[in-house]
Design an enzyme around this catalytic site. Structure first.
Site, PDB file in Angstrom:
ATOM      1  CG  HIS A  82      -7.656  -4.430   3.255  1.00 26.47           C
ATOM      2  ND1 HIS A  82      -8.802  -3.741   2.917  1.00 26.47           N
ATOM      3  CD2 HIS A  82      -6.621  -3.614   2.945  1.00 26.47           C
ATOM      4  CE1 HIS A  82      -8.474  -2.565   2.415  1.00 26.47           C
ATOM      5  NE2 HIS A  82      -7.146  -2.464   2.417  1.00 26.47           N
ATOM      6  CD  GLU A 112      -1.205  -4.015   1.433  1.00 28.87           C
ATOM      7  OE1 GLU A 112      -2.375  -4.414   1.312  1.00 28.87           O
ATOM      8  OE2 GLU A 112      -0.693  -3.168   0.687  1.00 28.87           O
ATOM      9  CG  HIS A 129      -1.900   1.070   1.297  1.00 25.71           C
ATOM     10  ND1 HIS A 129      -1.740   2.196   2.052  1.00 25.71           N
ATOM     11  CD2 HIS A 129      -3.098   1.204   0.666  1.00 25.71           C
ATOM     12  CE1 HIS A 129      -2.801   2.979   1.909  1.00 25.71           C
ATOM     13  NE2 HIS A 129      -3.640   2.397   1.074  1.00 25.71           N
TER      14      HIS A 129
HETATM   15  C1  LIG Z   1      -3.236  -1.929   3.272  1.00 25.14           C
HETATM   16  C2  LIG Z   1      -3.606  -0.605   3.827  1.00 25.14           C
HETATM   17  N1  LIG Z   1      -2.841  -0.080   4.789  1.00 25.14           N
HETATM   18  C3  LIG Z   1      -3.129   1.114   5.339  1.00 25.14           C
HETATM   19  C4  LIG Z   1      -4.218   1.838   4.928  1.00 25.14           C
HETATM   20  C5  LIG Z   1      -4.488   3.176   5.535  1.00 25.14           C
HETATM   21  O1  LIG Z   1      -5.443   3.087   6.525  1.00 25.14           O
HETATM   22  P1  LIG Z   1      -6.357   4.344   6.876  1.00 25.14           P
HETATM   23  O2  LIG Z   1      -7.433   4.388   5.828  1.00 25.14           O
HETATM   24  O3  LIG Z   1      -6.865   4.076   8.244  1.00 25.14           O
HETATM   25  O4  LIG Z   1      -5.482   5.552   6.801  1.00 25.14           O
HETATM   26  C6  LIG Z   1      -5.061   1.324   3.943  1.00 25.14           C
HETATM   27  C7  LIG Z   1      -6.262   2.102   3.551  1.00 25.14           C
HETATM   28  O5  LIG Z   1      -6.775   2.159   2.546  1.00 25.14           O
HETATM   29  C8  LIG Z   1      -4.744   0.071   3.364  1.00 25.14           C
HETATM   30  O6  LIG Z   1      -5.500  -0.435   2.399  1.00 25.14           O
END
Ligand SMILES: Cc1ncc(COP(=O)(O)O)c(C=O)c1O
Length: 389
Positions: A200, A168, A124
């Site tokens: 997720h 992830e 991400h």
């Molecule tokens: C894999 C992943 N990490 C981190 C985030 C960020 O999280 P937040 O939406 O709470 O900032 C997201 C959000 O879309 C994500 O998909």
């Protein structure tokens, strides 16, 4: 008045985005929602709303008034951090105001420029940005290719600095999951650390929705596990789950923690309410898994490209931007709120409809969705034929 240099440059860039079918606009969702991260369908649950009302009523104040290091500290945060650490299975947890801030905070503080980060190519943006800002050396391994990761770890085994794997646990755009036990084993073998983003998987995977690291029983063998609260937990914020030592370090060094106003104390009450509901939501998790597996099977049966797994994120990969926009519009016309996902969110040539399932979606919706996608494909072929003769 003539546009300034910057405004004209912005106009040019926006026009270019439009020509490449890359321009995004803001639109409210209508129809069967296929682009929500509210996996457990808790966002409008009256029990969660009651938890928020109670938390607001009981709170001494509705603003934190400052960073936790100044006036933002209160017992609500200490309590929910203890509770979240127990949920994640780690010694400690530290709350950030978003998953983005948590990833940036942990990576930029813990990593130093002579460290090496081994990062999955589909990580991400928040992980990518955190790694970039840290200045550490980056080794990007092909998505979920743990053989390639192993070779890279071996090749750099003798290099100075700390070696850190970042991945992830459920990938946000492909919905697939690397084997966590294998990631942990590789980290051990090569004396590396592991940072795992469970955004997720929080609430969705593992016993009581405690995530994939907890499911694999290796949550304490990581440097940090990041759980977010804005998705299945229908709240906001995120927790870096780690040892007491790492937490103490983050409190002192993570700039997105130190230099940012803490969330209002009642949010801790919302998270507590959501955690309780999520832990008990085995029936919803089972339903989600059932429709996710069925959708993948039916997509493959109908000749669509998707990715393996049982997560509620099911990509329908259609290739270029225009095709993805065509499918999205077609689906919207048939009552499905779907969005086209295009580069840079995904790699070039893999534009897609990212179907994000929630416990609200029925098996009937899934059957109709595959029919409508098949209709859309036919309409796209006809449009292409008409355009090219
Ligand atoms: C894999 C992943 N990490 C981190 C985030 C960020 O999280 P937040 O939406 O709470 O900032 C997201 C959000 O879309 C994500 O998909």
């Amino acid at each position: 008045m003539k546009d300034s240099y910057i405004v004209s440059r912005i106009q040019d860039e926006l026009e270019e985005l439009g020509r490449d079918a890359q321009l995004r606009t803001l639109a409210e969702i209508r129809g069967v929602n296929l682009c929500s991260n509210d996996y457990l369908a808790l966002c409008d649950d009256p029990r969660l709303k009651d938890a928020v009302v109670q938390a607001v009523t009981e709170a001494r104040r509705v603003s934190s008034t400052g960073s936790r290091l100044l006036s933002g500290q209160c017992a609500e945060w200490d309590d929910i951090e203890r509770e979240f650490a127990a949920f994640a299975g780690t010694e400690a947890a530290l709350c950030f105001s978003s998953g983005y801030a948590a990833n940036i905070g942990v990576l930029t503080s813990v990593l130093k420029p002579n460290d090496i980060v081994f990062s999955d190519s589909l990580n991400h943006a928040s992980l990518i940005d955190g790694i970039r800002l840290s200045g550490a050396r980056r080794m990007i391994y092909p998505h979920a290719d743990l053989k390639a990761l192993e070779s890279a770890l071996a090749q750099h085994a003798a290099d100075a600095g700390a070696h850190v794997i970042v991945s992830e646990s459920t990938f946000s755009m492909d919905g697939d999951a690397p084997p966590i036990e294998r990631l942990v084993a590789l980290a051990k073998e090569f004396d590396a650390e592991l940072v795992l983003d469970e955004a997720h998987a929080t609430g969705v995977c593992g016993p009581e929705g405690r995530g994939r690291a907890a499911a694999a029983g290796c949550e304490r063998e990581t440097l940090a596990v990041v759980h977010t609260c804005g998705k299945a937990l229908a709240s906001m914020g995120a927790f870096v789950c780690c040892s007491e030592t790492v937490k103490r370090y983050l409190v002192n060094r993570a700039r997105t923690f130190v230099f940012s106003t803490a969330m209002a104390p009642y949010v801790a009450g919302q998270i507590r309410g959501a955690l309780e509901l999520a832990r008990a939501a085995n029936d919803r998790r089972e339903h989600l898994r059932g429709i996710a597996v069925e959708l993948r099977g039916r997509l493959i049966g109908a000749g669509f490209e998707t990715r393996e797994g049982d997560s509620p994120i099911v990509p329908v990969i259609v290739g270029d931007n225009r095709a993805a926009l065509f499918y999205a519009e077609f689906l919207q016309g048939r009552g499905f709120a779907a969005r086209a996902i295009r580069p840079p969110t995904v790699q070039l040539g893999t534009s897609r409809i990212r179907v994000s399932l929630t416990a609200r979606i029925t098996r009937g919706d899934i059957l109709r969705l595959v029919d409508v996608l098949t209709e859309a494909r036919e309409a796209l072929r006809e449009a292409a034929f008409a355009a090219h003769g």
